[in-house]
Design a protein around this motif. Sequence first.
Motif: not given
Length: 183
Positions: A13-18
Amino acid sequence: VICIGQMYWTSEVEEAIADPSGEGVKKYAQKCTDQLDDVVNLVRGKLTKLQRSSIGAMVVLDVHARDMTVLLAEEKVSSILDFSWLAQLRYYWEEDNVSCKMITACLKYGYEYLGVSSRLVVTPLTDRCYRTLMGALQLFLGGAPEGPAGTGKTETTKDLAKAIANYCVVFNCSDGLDYLAMG
């Protein structure tokens, strides 16, 4: 298994947010749905009782993770510092340990083996209770949820203990309970 799955969900999810395109979270929500479909197909097959219990607990948490990912996409979360993301129970591998984070609270994963058991379906009220209890535990305090009988206070507290792999002892207190009864 559940802890590792939650760690992967957190990092992905953090990769997707970035993702600079702004569509990363939406794409990841679809990936979560596809993965859940695969697990549903697995459950339809022949499984042992232990496998079925393990996968059942995993599915409950994965459905919540997918729902939260969809919500993050709808809210167009664009930073890992957005409250909607920080308010989620997140798992990180830090300094050779798993850390469980929620808002500003950070607790070390307890590594207490609690057996293969079912997990509570996470609702907005459950999340709210988790946030309060995580903050209390961060301050080395306990929790004593209050409310009408049968509303899930005890089960929510026990489920948070499972989520952070800590042993949980529940005392059902009444007017007739005093220090002598406690031993």
